[in-house]
Write an enzyme that holds these catalytic residues in place. Structure first.
Site, PDB file in Angstrom:
ATOM      1  N   GLU A   1      18.463  72.764  -7.594  1.00 33.83           N
ATOM      2  CA  GLU A   1      17.668  72.154  -6.528  1.00 33.83           C
ATOM      3  C   GLU A   1      18.397  72.098  -5.192  1.00 33.83           C
ATOM      4  O   GLU A   1      17.803  71.828  -4.162  1.00 33.83           O
ATOM      5  CB  GLU A   1      17.246  70.732  -6.943  1.00 33.83           C
ATOM      6  CG  GLU A   1      18.359  69.687  -7.027  1.00 33.83           C
ATOM      7  CD  GLU A   1      19.131  69.691  -8.350  1.00 33.83           C
ATOM      8  OE1 GLU A   1      19.117  70.725  -9.032  1.00 33.83           O
ATOM      9  OE2 GLU A   1      19.750  68.660  -8.682  1.00 33.83           O
TER      10      GLU A   1
ATOM     11  N   LYS B   1      12.353  65.748   5.884  1.00 33.31           N
ATOM     12  CA  LYS B   1      11.906  65.994   7.253  1.00 33.31           C
ATOM     13  C   LYS B   1      10.943  67.185   7.398  1.00 33.31           C
ATOM     14  O   LYS B   1       9.916  67.089   8.042  1.00 33.31           O
ATOM     15  CB  LYS B   1      13.152  66.245   8.113  1.00 33.31           C
ATOM     16  CG  LYS B   1      12.883  66.238   9.580  1.00 33.31           C
ATOM     17  CD  LYS B   1      12.814  64.834  10.056  1.00 33.31           C
ATOM     18  CE  LYS B   1      12.413  64.760  11.498  1.00 33.31           C
ATOM     19  NZ  LYS B   1      12.500  63.369  11.958  1.00 33.31           N
TER      20      LYS B   1
ATOM     21  N   GLY C   1      23.193  62.942 -12.994  1.00 32.65           N
ATOM     22  CA  GLY C   1      23.500  61.521 -12.884  1.00 32.65           C
ATOM     23  C   GLY C   1      24.995  61.320 -12.845  1.00 32.65           C
ATOM     24  O   GLY C   1      25.748  62.206 -13.246  1.00 32.65           O
TER      25      GLY C   1
ATOM     26  N   ASP D   1       8.588  61.103  12.502  1.00 31.48           N
ATOM     27  CA  ASP D   1       8.347  60.387  11.244  1.00 31.48           C
ATOM     28  C   ASP D   1       7.396  59.209  11.416  1.00 31.48           C
ATOM     29  O   ASP D   1       6.389  59.102  10.722  1.00 31.48           O
ATOM     30  CB  ASP D   1       9.660  59.861  10.657  1.00 31.48           C
ATOM     31  CG  ASP D   1      10.722  60.922  10.611  1.00 31.48           C
ATOM     32  OD1 ASP D   1      10.362  62.112  10.726  1.00 31.48           O
ATOM     33  OD2 ASP D   1      11.908  60.578  10.476  1.00 31.48           O
TER      34      ASP D   1
ATOM     35  N   CYS E   1      22.602  69.353 -15.245  1.00 30.30           N
ATOM     36  CA  CYS E   1      23.885  68.656 -15.177  1.00 30.30           C
ATOM     37  C   CYS E   1      23.944  67.525 -16.214  1.00 30.30           C
ATOM     38  O   CYS E   1      24.003  67.784 -17.398  1.00 30.30           O
ATOM     39  CB  CYS E   1      24.143  68.190 -13.748  1.00 30.30           C
ATOM     40  SG  CYS E   1      25.850  67.737 -13.474  1.00 30.30           S
ATOM     41  N   TYR E   2      23.883  66.253 -15.783  1.00 30.52           N
ATOM     42  CA  TYR E   2      23.871  65.168 -16.776  1.00 30.52           C
ATOM     43  C   TYR E   2      22.725  65.366 -17.766  1.00 30.52           C
ATOM     44  O   TYR E   2      22.867  65.110 -18.971  1.00 30.52           O
ATOM     45  CB  TYR E   2      23.727  63.808 -16.071  1.00 30.52           C
ATOM     46  CG  TYR E   2      23.694  62.636 -17.032  1.00 30.52           C
ATOM     47  CD1 TYR E   2      24.881  62.079 -17.496  1.00 30.52           C
ATOM     48  CD2 TYR E   2      22.483  62.109 -17.476  1.00 30.52           C
ATOM     49  CE1 TYR E   2      24.853  61.010 -18.391  1.00 30.52           C
ATOM     50  CE2 TYR E   2      22.449  61.051 -18.366  1.00 30.52           C
ATOM     51  CZ  TYR E   2      23.638  60.501 -18.817  1.00 30.52           C
ATOM     52  OH  TYR E   2      23.599  59.456 -19.702  1.00 30.52           O
TER      53      TYR E   2
ATOM     54  N   HIS F   1      23.304  72.708 -10.231  1.00 33.06           N
ATOM     55  CA  HIS F   1      22.117  72.125  -9.590  1.00 33.06           C
ATOM     56  C   HIS F   1      21.252  73.186  -8.912  1.00 33.06           C
ATOM     57  O   HIS F   1      21.538  73.557  -7.777  1.00 33.06           O
ATOM     58  CB  HIS F   1      22.552  71.079  -8.551  1.00 33.06           C
ATOM     59  CG  HIS F   1      23.132  69.846  -9.156  1.00 33.06           C
ATOM     60  ND1 HIS F   1      22.349  68.799  -9.583  1.00 33.06           N
ATOM     61  CD2 HIS F   1      24.401  69.502  -9.435  1.00 33.06           C
ATOM     62  CE1 HIS F   1      23.121  67.852 -10.088  1.00 33.06           C
ATOM     63  NE2 HIS F   1      24.380  68.258 -10.011  1.00 33.06           N
TER      64      HIS F   1
END
Ligand code: XMP
Length: 518
Positions: free
Chosen positions: A178, A374, A55, A234, A82-83, A176
């Site tokens: 991710e 995507k 965050g 999409d 992180c945060y 991170h």
């Protein structure tokens, strides 16, 4: 829903959805919850684990989002990122301080190998090498971990890059995992989900389709839906899911906005005929081009296209009678770059499929792909039987060629860019690069430069070639296209497209550039 679930508490990071997405990649179902969700509610949901996202705030800021401290006593494993790490440290009595040297971007992390703490907390780093390059983005760090925690890793600028209290199932990372730039990040998340939380991977994209269909059926409850088709993957996938859910209560609408690529409108018409989706086709190209005349500012172009689209759409939808819902193929990156979630992240571009929707449209939104990236939409498309050629189609932005012509959009410039772009597409496909690239296209720079053709001086436009590799459009790198391919593109463009005497190759990554030029 009986899937094993990991809850992600959202403290406002740009990457929160990326955490959820990585969990889906690991076949683990996840839900994003507000940061202050009461521990009792979390317990009632019986999650396999909880992840605290990053965050933008500092834990000591007034108004910094907090979690319910009882969360750490529930017995469910918790991973702070992180945060989330700083919050865990702060809440449990550790010390968080401003880092003397902030880390943004790449950093090297060293696991505290061999020491007993490393071995005790090793499950989250199982099979991860001792040195990894990670993606960090923090101004604060943990100066002292809470009592009972072991330090699992350090970095040059942070004494605690990872920590754990293994007996309590509490883990935390300053970087991170991710983000694609973190080496072995997915493995770290897998170690947490499978090794620590005991997930077995019981969720698939087929489950997504089932759940999305059921959700739409419940949301729409017999109402009528109109779907704004862009012609891309999409909105087509969104339409297919909705069609599956509500059948002939759905009408699709395609608006030719005058800034499509060569032959695009006719190809789209044929494709939807094949898919047997009910379609209304509207050619509004003149209206769009009239309104774009004389406009130079990129944001204004986007706004005009968004607003005009809504005007046309509304007028056409009125002809259909009562319509309750508007469906769009909005994806997560469109959402994150257009809205600021905690009021911190800056607006980068107003994407036309989200930003342009004025309040006056009294239809409710149906956006079945809003949480997906995507490549996940492509997987869903395959599940729904779309042909591979269409599924791997590169993304094309809603504002189309208007954001690839710098300066004013005129019919002449459009004609010129269409031809240059067709050359790029043709050569990239012929060389087998098309499916490897996230996007490849031409951009028209209406600045003139001097050239020479057949002994004559020329003074004409420049075309820039943009070709990028990316996993999800959030970050991208320019593609190392072979020089021979670039040479063929360049010579064909200057030979075949009148008005262009120079071709350049864009070698910028995102960030700091963006993929589209406007
Ligand atoms: P940027 O240029 O922001 O683009 O790096 C990221 C991805 O989003 C696409 N893009 C859009 N897609 N409506 C869309 O549907 C838009 O207004 C829009 N603007 C950018 C872009 O092509 C890239 O894939």
């Amino acid at each position: 829903m009986n899937h094993q679930t990991i809850l992600v508490l959202d403290f406002g990071s740009q990457y929160t959805q990326l955490i959820a997405r990585r969990l889906r990649e690991l076949s683990v179902y996840s839900e994003i919850w507000p940061p202050d969700a009461p521990a009792e509610k979390i317990r009632a949901r019986r999650p396999s684990g909880v992840i605290l996202s990053g965050g933008p705030k500092s834990v000591s800021d007034a108004g910094a989002p907090k979690c319910d401290p009882a969360l750490f006593e529930l017995g469910s494993p918790v991973l702070g990122i992180c945060y989330g790490m700083q919050l865990m440290a702060h809440t449990l009595g550790g010390q968080v301080a401003p880092a003397p040297q902030r880390e943004f971007g790449h950093a090297m992390v060293t696991l505290t190998s061999g020491s007993s703490p490393r071995v005790r907390g090793a499950d989250i780093f199982a099979d991860v090498p001792t040195e990894i390059r990670v993606w960090a983005s923090h101004g604060d760090f943990v100066a002292r971990p809470p009592a009972g925690f072991s330090v699992l890793a350090t970095s040059v600028n942070a004494p605690v890059a990872a920590m754990a209290h293994v007996d309590r199932g509490l883990y935390a990372l300053l970087f991170h995992p991710e983000v694609a730039h973190t080496e072995r990040g997915l493995e770290i998340l897998r170690n947490f989900a499978y090794g620590v939380c005991g997930c077995t991977g019981d969720w698939t994209m087929a489950s997504f389709v089932e759940e999305a269909t059921a959700k739409i059926r419940a949301q729409v409850a017999g109402g009528r839906v109109v779907c704004a088709l862009s012609g891309g993957v999409d909105s087509t996938v969104a339409a297919l899911i909705i069609h599956r859910a509500v059948g002939d209560k759905l009408t699709c609408m395609f608006v030719d906005n005058g800034v499509l690529r060569l032959d695009e409108a006719s190809q789209i018409l044929k494709r939807f005929e094949r898919l047997k989706l009910p379609l209304v086709f509207v050619d509004a190209s003149n209206l769009f081009l009239d309104r774009l005349a004389g406009v130079i500012d990129p944001e204004r172009k986007r706004k005009i296209i968004g607003a005009t689209f809504i005007d046309v759409f509304e007028a056409e939808a009125a002809k259909l009678g009562d319509v309750d819902f508007l469906a769009q193929g909005t994806l997560y990156p469109d959402v994150i770059e257009s809205v600021s979630i905690v009021g911190q992240s800056a607006l980068i571009k107003s994407h036309h499929n989200v930003g342009g929707l004025p309040e006056r449209m009294r239809m409710k939104l149906v956006e079945p792909l809003r949480e997906l990236f995507k490549d996940e939409v492509r997987q869903v498309g395959r599940k729904l039987g779309l042909d591979e050629e269409f599924v791997v189609r590169q993304p094309f932005p809603g504002p189309g060629l208007a954001v690839r012509i710098l300066g004013e959009v005129t019919p002449d410039r459009l004609a010129l860019l269409r031809r240059a772009d067709a050359v790029v597409a043709d050569e990239i496909r012929r060389d087998g690069w098309y499916a490897r690239l996230w996007q490849s296209f031409a951009v028209l720079l209406p600045v003139q430069s001097v050239g020479v053709m057949g002994d004559e001086r020329t003074y004409e436009y420049t075309v820039a070639i943009r070709a990028v590799e990316s996993r999800d459009g959030m970050t991208a790198d320019w593609a190392r296209l072979p020089h021979d391919l670039l040479a063929r593109i360049s010579s064909r463009i200057v030979n075949e497209v009148r008005g262009v005497n120079r071709v350049v190759y864009d070698i910028s990554s995102k960030p700091p550039s963006t993929i589209e030029w406007e």
